[in-house]
Design a protein around this motif. Structure first.
Motif, PDB file in Angstrom:
ATOM      1  N   VAL A 538       0.920  -1.343  -0.047  1.00 16.02           N
ATOM      2  CA  VAL A 538      -0.342   0.378   0.289  1.00 16.02           C
ATOM      3  C   VAL A 538       0.697   0.990  -0.314  1.00 16.02           C
ATOM      4  O   VAL A 538       2.221   1.260   0.672  1.00 16.02           O
ATOM      5  CB  VAL A 538      -1.009  -0.386   1.060  1.00 16.02           C
ATOM      6  N   THR A 606       1.758   5.957   7.571  1.00 15.42           N
ATOM      7  CA  THR A 606       0.338   4.051   8.014  1.00 15.42           C
ATOM      8  C   THR A 606       0.780   2.924   7.321  1.00 15.42           C
ATOM      9  O   THR A 606       0.037   2.171   8.227  1.00 15.42           O
ATOM     10  CB  THR A 606      -0.079   5.255   7.002  1.00 15.42           C
ATOM     11  N   GLN A 607       1.313   2.739   6.283  1.00 18.00           N
ATOM     12  CA  GLN A 607       2.549   1.952   5.880  1.00 18.00           C
ATOM     13  C   GLN A 607       2.650   0.847   7.204  1.00 18.00           C
ATOM     14  O   GLN A 607       2.612  -0.446   7.810  1.00 18.00           O
ATOM     15  CB  GLN A 607       2.860   1.882   5.237  1.00 18.00           C
ATOM     16  N   THR A 665      -7.104  -0.741  -0.056  1.00 14.09           N
ATOM     17  CA  THR A 665      -7.751   0.876   0.114  1.00 14.09           C
ATOM     18  C   THR A 665      -7.011   1.552  -0.748  1.00 14.09           C
ATOM     19  O   THR A 665      -6.359   1.293  -1.092  1.00 14.09           O
ATOM     20  CB  THR A 665      -7.008   1.427   1.751  1.00 14.09           C
ATOM     21  N   LYS A 668      -7.672   8.466   0.112  1.00 10.32           N
ATOM     22  CA  LYS A 668      -6.947   9.117   1.612  1.00 10.32           C
ATOM     23  C   LYS A 668      -7.563   8.425   3.018  1.00 10.32           C
ATOM     24  O   LYS A 668      -7.193   8.980   4.007  1.00 10.32           O
ATOM     25  CB  LYS A 668      -6.491  10.692   1.659  1.00 10.32           C
ATOM     26  N   THR A 671      -7.725   5.744   3.905  1.00 14.79           N
ATOM     27  CA  THR A 671      -6.415   5.213   4.781  1.00 14.79           C
ATOM     28  C   THR A 671      -6.992   5.442   5.973  1.00 14.79           C
ATOM     29  O   THR A 671      -6.676   4.666   7.111  1.00 14.79           O
ATOM     30  CB  THR A 671      -5.568   5.573   3.671  1.00 14.79           C
ATOM     31  N   LYS A 674      -9.273   2.522   8.104  1.00 17.41           N
ATOM     32  CA  LYS A 674      -7.948   2.026   8.236  1.00 17.41           C
ATOM     33  C   LYS A 674      -6.930   1.502   9.698  1.00 17.41           C
ATOM     34  O   LYS A 674      -7.265   0.746  10.105  1.00 17.41           O
ATOM     35  CB  LYS A 674      -7.455   1.541   7.008  1.00 17.41           C
TER      36      LYS A 674
END
Length: 767
Positions: A538, A606-607, A665, A668, A671, A674
């Motif tokens: 992602v 975020t990853q 996803t 934004k 994400t 998530k």
């Protein structure tokens, strides 16, 4: 808010943001001043100095333009701000003139001024710019106090509502005003330079945050049972506690501390007076224990002996500890007497150099003082440790709650006495812990814990009494549950504080380490971490400040859970068994995820967060298998059934967390959703693990069971980095980024919340 005129000779800077705003200006001015010392000035150097002077003047003009805009929006500081801006403008022009060097026909500078002229101009500029910044900061303080007054006013309205309709309306208004105050005080706490002020602000904010739910349920209970005296006492106690916290916030931002908030001025902290005494003894090499030094040493030792009475007079101090403390005090008296005799002899002999006997006496005195320090540390820590090992708190609270639910008033009264006695023991432990705390923030935290227990204990009892009188009341039951949870959380906070103080006493860093389970450079597939888990590819996304603020509440709850897990793990004597090690691994993993919600720590995108969550779920499955093996040793019974019931939930939560992190996803918004789901699923798994670990500890200690010790790799990263508050700006945009105009014309600090955000006001949704 009326404010005194500035004293130009005493421009005290109390915030980090102002200090950092001045750094670029100080750097440039230092360059200008230092070049005057060079005997030869090339044309290139002179031109460079000219450019710096022009840049400073331009930056000052832009800076003062923003200052004037602030003045127009705030009439109470307008005159002072305009004067300060004029001073800054004049000083900037002087700097530009002094650096505008003319040359003769041979290329040599003609009007090169002396260094003293530049120094005077530089001082004038720094003084004027500092005045502007302090005046702008006064606007920030005014806005914070305005928000505090709104909350205070809303509390007064809540206190006098007489029906549920008015209460709902008043509480909703209170909620929105409290959230605003939370953000402003969080910014201020982060910005304060003084660590004591930061700690006090944090303590006051914590009281307001934790009191919100208690305020809701106690007010509802009082409205439902208006003739119940215990319900009224319960509610009034919350109001009193919150008003005290608001008064503390005002005292911090105005730097005015009423005696009612400071406590007795004569209160002495053992750690501090032992340190002062040791310094006096060490300085005897220079003073030769003269008459003045002898008097100071005697007074200092008298303070130490008086303060040891807090330890020796405590009913919870063992006979062994008491005797050792008294023995060291006697040794200290004897050695000080010997040291004083040596000082008298030195004076009589008019000796100007330290003697060998003096050196030996100083060394012996320092050793005795160190032994006394270690002894009082052991006494305080042993008291706290004994409380947590006996685990009476959970049992007494449980019996008090059950008696209230059963409507047994007599039993509630009986258990209330035991509960208050236990509360007093905890307060005594906090008092001694404060004595041995090696830093001002820890001392303030210990005092805060003591005050909280002193107030929260009787409130919990009154909530139980109310339920016993009204056993069918759902509101009274909910109220008791809330106060019980608050008490349990306070106990957890105390256990964390004990560990931090113990670490400091042992010379360890009290910063929490972060579990870093992400693949490191050179290990793209993460194989070095003993796993082949693959993540969905992602594109990493960085959350903006607004999105980070939305997940701050969940992050704070996660942080509290990590503290609870650490406290559960620290109860075990065998800290090397598999259950403890895996629990601490998961606690540290979760802590790094909590730091992500604050925009800090090793997880930058975020990853990173999703990958860490996958490792967290994998570690949860490993813990499940470890506890499953342990459960085969446990005899059948209710606790075994409870353990297995909690344990079987872990694989489900792990699977759900895996599913959440692996789901694809796009965009934004998706994400962010998530991220929010990942944090909440992690919290659910942590809650299940906490229940399992608590049951495991009980069963292991009850039946004297052992847990396997196998090598488990623990990957630790560096301590969480400190947020960089450096504002490398020296023009109008720097001031605009530092102060943004609020819709009502006042100013709001634009720095991000560095401290834990106080936004967990789910109470407003439960009216």
């Amino acid at each position: 808010m009326a404010a005194a005129k500035f004293d130009s000779k005493n421009l005290e800077i109390k915030t980090k943001s102002i200090e950092q705003t001045l750094v670029p200006l100080v750097t440039q001015i230092t360059t200008l001043v230092n070049h005057r010392e060079k005997p030869k000035k090339s044309e290139k150097t002179c031109k460079a100095v000219l450019e710096v002077g022009k840049a400073v003047n331009i930056a000052v003009n832009r800076f003062t333009a923003v200052g004037k805009a602030i003045a127009n929006d705030n009439p109470d500081i307008k005159d002072e701000m305009v004067d300060a801006c004029k001073e800054a403008t004049t000083a900037g022009q002087n700097i530009a003139k002094l650096t505008n060097i003319q040359y003769d026909d041979s290329g040599q500078p003609m009007n090169f001024t002396e260094k003293s002229s530049m120094v005077r101009a530089a001082r004038g500029l720094l003084s004027a710019v500092t005045k502007v910044l302090l005046l702008a900061d006064r606007v920030v303080v005014k806005q914070l106090l305005k928000a505090k007054d709104k909350v205070d006013s809303s509390l007064s309205k809540l206190e006098y509502v007489s029906n549920f309709t008015d209460f709902v309306q008043a509480f909703s208004q209170f909620g929105s005003e409290m959230v605003e105050l939370a953000h402003l005080t969080g910014d201020r706490q982060n910005d304060l330079k003084d660590e004591k002020h930061r700690a006090k602000m944090g303590a006051a904010r914590a009281v307001l945050e934790k009191s919100t739910m208690m305020l809701l349920t106690s007010c509802k209970t009082s409205l439902r049972h208006p003739d119940c005296e215990s319900a009224k006492e319960n509610r009034d106690g919350v109001f009193s506690q919150m008003r005290r916290a608001l008064a503390m916030i005002q005292s911090i931002v105005t730097d005015e501390y009423p005696s009612s908030l400071n406590g007795p001025a004569s209160h002495l902290i053992m750690h501090n007076i032992l340190k002062d005494f040791t310094d006096l003894v060490e300085s005897s090499r220079v003073t030769q224990v003269d008459s003045s030094s002898r008097d100071k040493l005697v007074r200092a030792l008298h303070n130490i002996i008086d303060t040891t009475q807090d330890f020796t007079d405590s009913a919870y101090t063992s006979h062994e500890h008491r005797e050792k403390i008294l023995s060291y005090c006697d040794k200290a008296k004897m050695e000080l007497h010997n040291l004083a005799k040596l000082g008298v002899a030195i004076e009589k002999n008019d000796c100007r150099h330290p003697t060998e006997d003096l050196e030996k006496s100083i060394i012996k005195m320092c050793r005795i003082t160190l032994d006394l320090k270690k002894q009082v540390q052991d006494t305080a820590l042993d008291q706290a440790s004994e409380i947590f090992q006996n685990n009476e708190d959970h049992d007494i609270l449980g019996m008090l709650k059950n008696s209230g639910v059963a409507g047994d008033v007599d039993k509630v009264e009986g258990y209330s006495v035991k509960f208050i006695e236990h509360s007093e023991q905890l307060q005594e432990a906090c008092r001694l812990l404060r004595h041995i705390s090696g830093s001002a923030p820890l001392q303030i935290s210990a005092e805060h814990a003591e005050n909280n227990m002193k107030l929260l204990g009787p409130q919990t009892v009154s909530a139980a009494q109310t339920l016993a009188i009204n056993p069918t009341s759902k509101i009274a039951k909910e109220n008791l549950d809330v106060f019980s949870e608050a008490w349990e959380q306070q106990i957890n906070d105390l256990s964390v504080l004990v560990k931090e103080i113990n670490d400091v006493c042992q010379g360890k860093s009290c910063e929490k380490q972060v579990y870093l389970s992400l693949p490191r450079p050179g290990s793209p597939n993460g194989s070095k971490h003993g796993t082949t888990l693959k993540s969905v590819s992602v594109k990493p996304v960085k959350l903006d400040p607004e999105e980070q603020a939305k997940i701050a509440k969940a992050g704070l709850e996660m942080k509290l859970m990590t503290s609870e897990l650490d406290a559960d793990a620290d109860k075990w004597e065998d800290t090397e068994n598999d259950i403890v090690k895996r629990t601490k691994n998961m606690s540290s993993m979760a802590y790094s995820m909590y730091l992500f919600t604050r925009g800090e720590g090793p997880l930058k995108t975020t990853q990173d967060l999703f990958t860490q969550a996958e490792y967290f779920a994998e570690e949860g499955n490993k813990l499940y298998r470890t506890v499953k093996d342990f459960s085969f040793q446990v005899p059948e019974g209710s606790h075994t059934i409870e353990l297995m019931s909690s344990l079987e939930k872990i694989p489900t939560y792990c699977q759900q967390l895996h599913f959440t992190t692996k789901s694809p996803t796009t965009g934004k918004i998706a994400t962010f959703t998530k991220v929010d789901s990942t944090i909440n699923e992690t919290k659910n798994l942590m809650a299940a693990i906490s229940r399992v670990i608590t049951n495991c500890y009980y069963l292991a200690t009850t039946y004297n069971l052992t847990v396997a010790n196998s090598p488990i790799r623990q990957w630790r990263g560096p301590p969480p980095p400190i947020m960089n508050m450096h504002m490398n700006n020296d023009d109008t945009e720097s001031v605009k980024s530092h102060y943004s105009t609020h819709s009502e014309g006042s100013l709001m600090r634009s720095t991000a919340l560095h401290n834990k955000p106080m936004t967990s006001f789910g109470a407003f949704e439960r009216i």
